[in-house]
Design an enzyme around this catalytic site. Structure first.
Site, short mmCIF file in Angstrom:
data_model
loop_
_atom_site.label_atom_id
_atom_site.label_comp_id
_atom_site.label_asym_id
_atom_site.label_seq_id
_atom_site.Cartn_x
_atom_site.Cartn_y
_atom_site.Cartn_z
N TRP B 184 0.82 -1.32 -0.06
CA TRP B 184 0.22 -0.12 0.32
C TRP B 184 1.42 1.42 0.39
CZ3 TRP B 184 -3.74 -2.48 -2.06
CH2 TRP B 184 -3.98 -3.58 -1.37
N ASP B 185 2.28 1.18 0.41
CA ASP B 185 2.65 2.73 0.65
C ASP B 185 4.10 2.51 -1.09
OD1 ASP B 185 4.74 1.54 3.84
OD2 ASP B 185 2.69 2.74 3.24
N VAL B 186 3.88 1.16 -1.68
CA VAL B 186 4.70 1.65 -2.49
C VAL B 186 3.36 2.09 -3.84
CG1 VAL B 186 5.38 1.03 -4.09
CG2 VAL B 186 6.41 0.07 -2.56
#
Lengths: 428, 428
Positions: B184-186
């Site tokens: 999700w960060d990426v």
């Protein structure tokens, strides 16, 4: 600070009619795609207001019936990945179908000549073939690997090392576990949208189009580099061991409540860590542990080193509480946490997955039914939020596209239907 | 088909000097960030040629020493996520530091006034505070959830259901397994880059800047919708059961060779499936199986239904062969497959993770050493490929930024150093 440039443009803007209601107004993209990555790239642009025309063979492409499907064999996968697009159905095994699509891809105008595909860039889809019709075409091609070979998310993922990390440290066996989330597909989809936008910007400024290449395997390889794994393997030469649900380098793990509900808590920032310690009432035990081990728990790395012992201090707190109580106390103390839910629980009971969340709208998908559909997670202050639009029915826009975009007459369109080169909505 | 617009622009272009060697030439972004999502968004833009200025407190921010670290406590995490940026170190706990950064964020010019941050948009970082200095500022703010609350990849991921799916079907226990990849960060990082580009386009066309919001939790929720899970839970109301390393809805699973190497094979397309059957020499057995079960293995869904029996037909083939032989035969038959590797194996022996792959360059990271660093996976035909640039040292560009961008005199810069408001490279 006076910003003359800004004020001048603002004044101009105020004089002009507010005609731009979509963040990507004035962009028409043609998409020839299948599966996840390319369609999600096109859908990302569609959900920001671009006119995205997806072409498919008559009756649907290789992904048109992919699971999950409804009882009437409608693909929930396909319809979820193609929201907001227009659909044209063309038999592009035939020369006349390929000529039609070539015209569509290379139609003139600043807002057009944008094409994305994960079909092989060969034959009629070779860059040279299309570019002879439009010199400044922007053409993005996604391949599996950089050699043009076949690769999918799941064959790429195991090669970059993540399943090997995905084991419980007490698992005994050594069977790595794949991730059901096709992360590389989703990331590649975002990169596709980004690449198209970057090239469109370049063309606005220079007049130049271009061919852009992206390989799914490279998306994964770049990410493994960007997250520090390659540097770690090279500089520290220390393999990272599987650690179950502990978060590497910090304190964070899952815990089970008395009633079986599971919760993830994270103490990454100093505040988050302090919140955990306070909520659990373990200040004394934590201080003793730090002293015993000669560690400083204000440092993330030291929390990680002592993770097993720290988790042991925390487990009883959860084991003694049902989820509802844990929830309340965690929130009171501002702990950073999340609840483990199944997708069904998410959909049935979580308000974040409901119309309470402006991300979602309940939309009717023809032939399937109503369900919550997300729009883009990006909220642009300058424009109204895009209405979430269902996926098209296959061939739904064939005639209107040929009429409006290619200027064909209804006679010509009729002939193409009769010859089976194109189709509208058929009984699917 | 004559494209007058295209030819006219091309002629103009040919007359003009080829000055645009970067795909995102003429873009300066200021970044105030920590952790993964926001920095990877800024880095994505930097690696496409934007001038990305990251500001940090003197001595580094909350993420500056995150693991993995070298033996001299240099963060491989931080340096991998901040490649190609310029670094300014400012004490923004102090008013004068905040004023300096405010000037930097709101400096005039078409190429500037682009700001991204995952710090809270409050106080001096409130949109209203910054926008009074530049009306057409483009300001993207990432939050954990849509309420402005704290959330991380790992606390969001469990809520959207993926760990629940991530178990072996024979695991006995019911412990869901997190994914070590902070997907999700990426993905959010890519959306940040996309949001900035979309808003920059809007400003070019209308003169309008804007405040853009993105919540990490929404990135995950939108993806769970886009991949069909929400529709499935609603329409089919059928929970998806854990299935280990089988790929849902098709045929694909991991297999173990005689010498212990593990391989993922996928039969998603008809060609891929046929390649597997031919390579394994199991045509007869597969035909019988289909007949016995009343299934049609030309359909992906039917292959999935019979996955356990099909896997049982394939397992002996792998069990009887060492990896080198399996590799050769799989390639000969064009099977779509991937090898399970650890990160160390990837780095040590895989040519895709070497300078054979133009994605990578070996670059020196000051204070750390040389390792393979990836550039952007996007290859733009119109420009030369960007050189991969190491991450800055903290404060490396403080003076040059203040001189060139804010036009401060060396006297003023000296005073700011003496007052401890800014710093250059210090002994880290």
């Amino acid at each position: 600070m006076i910003n003359h440039g800004g004020y001048r443009r603002l004044a101009d803007y105020q004089k002009r009619e507010r005609s731009m209601q979509k963040i990507l107004a004035g962009m028409r993209v043609v998409e020839g795609s299948a599966f996840v990555a390319a369609p999600s790239g096109g859908m990302t642009l569609a959900q920001l207001g671009a006119d995205v025309i997806r072409f498919d063979p008559i009756g649907g492409g290789i992904d048109y019936r992919r699971w999950p499907v409804t009882s009437s064999n409608q693909s929930l996968y396909w319809h979820s990945l193609n929201k907001g697009k227009r659909s044209i159905a063309v038999d592009f095994k035939r020369e006349e179908g390929r000529e039609l699509l070539t015209q569509l891809i290379t139609v003139p105008g600043d807002d057009a000549g944008l094409f994305l595909t994960n079909f092989p860039a060969k034959g009629w889809l070779a860059d040279e073939s299309l570019r002879q019709h439009r010199q400044d075409l922007i053409y993005l091609n996604l391949t599996g690997d950089r050699h043009g070979g076949s690769a999918l998310d799941y064959t790429v993922n195991c090669q970059v090392g993540f399943p090997q990390l995905n084991q419980f440290d007490d698992s005994g066996g050594e069977r790595p576990l794949n991730n059901p989330l096709p992360a590389w597909d989703v990331i590649a989809g975002q990169q596709i949208a980004l690449g198209i936008l970057a090239a469109e910007r370049h063309r606005r400024l220079t007049g130049e189009g271009q061919f852009i290449k992206l390989a799914l395997a490279d998306v994964a390889l770049a990410t493994v580099g960007n997250l520090g794994y390659i540097a770690e393997a090279t500089i520290n030469n220390q393999p990272r061991e599987p650690m179950g649900n502990h978060i590497y380098g910090t304190f964070g793990r899952d815990f089970c409540c008395r009633d079986g509900h599971r919760v993830m808590i994270v103490g990454v920032s100093p505040n988050q860590w302090r919140s955990i310690v306070r909520a659990m009432g373990i200040e004394g035990a934590v201080t003793s542990l730090a002293a015993d081990k000669g560690l400083d728990f204000s440092r993330e790395g030291d929390r990680f080193k002592a993770r097993t012992a720290l988790a042991a201090l925390i487990e009883p707190w959860f084991a003694q509480r049902d989820f509802a109580d844990a929830n309340k106390l965690l929130d009171e103390h501002n702990v950073c946490w999340g609840k483990y839910q199944s997708v069904n629980e998410l959909v049935d009971i979580d308000p974040e997955c409901s119309e309470d969340n402006p991300l979602f709208s309940t939309v009717e998908q023809p032939g399937i039914g109503k369900y919550l559909m997300p729009g883009s997670p990006l909220y642009f202050g300058a424009v109204s939020r895009e209405t979430v639009v269902a996926a098209p029915e296959l061939g739904q826009h064939t005639d209107e596209i040929l009429l409006d975009t290619l200027g064909l007459s209804s006679g010509e369109i009729g002939r193409l239907h009769d010859a089976g080169i194109i189709a509208g909505i058929t009984n699917n």
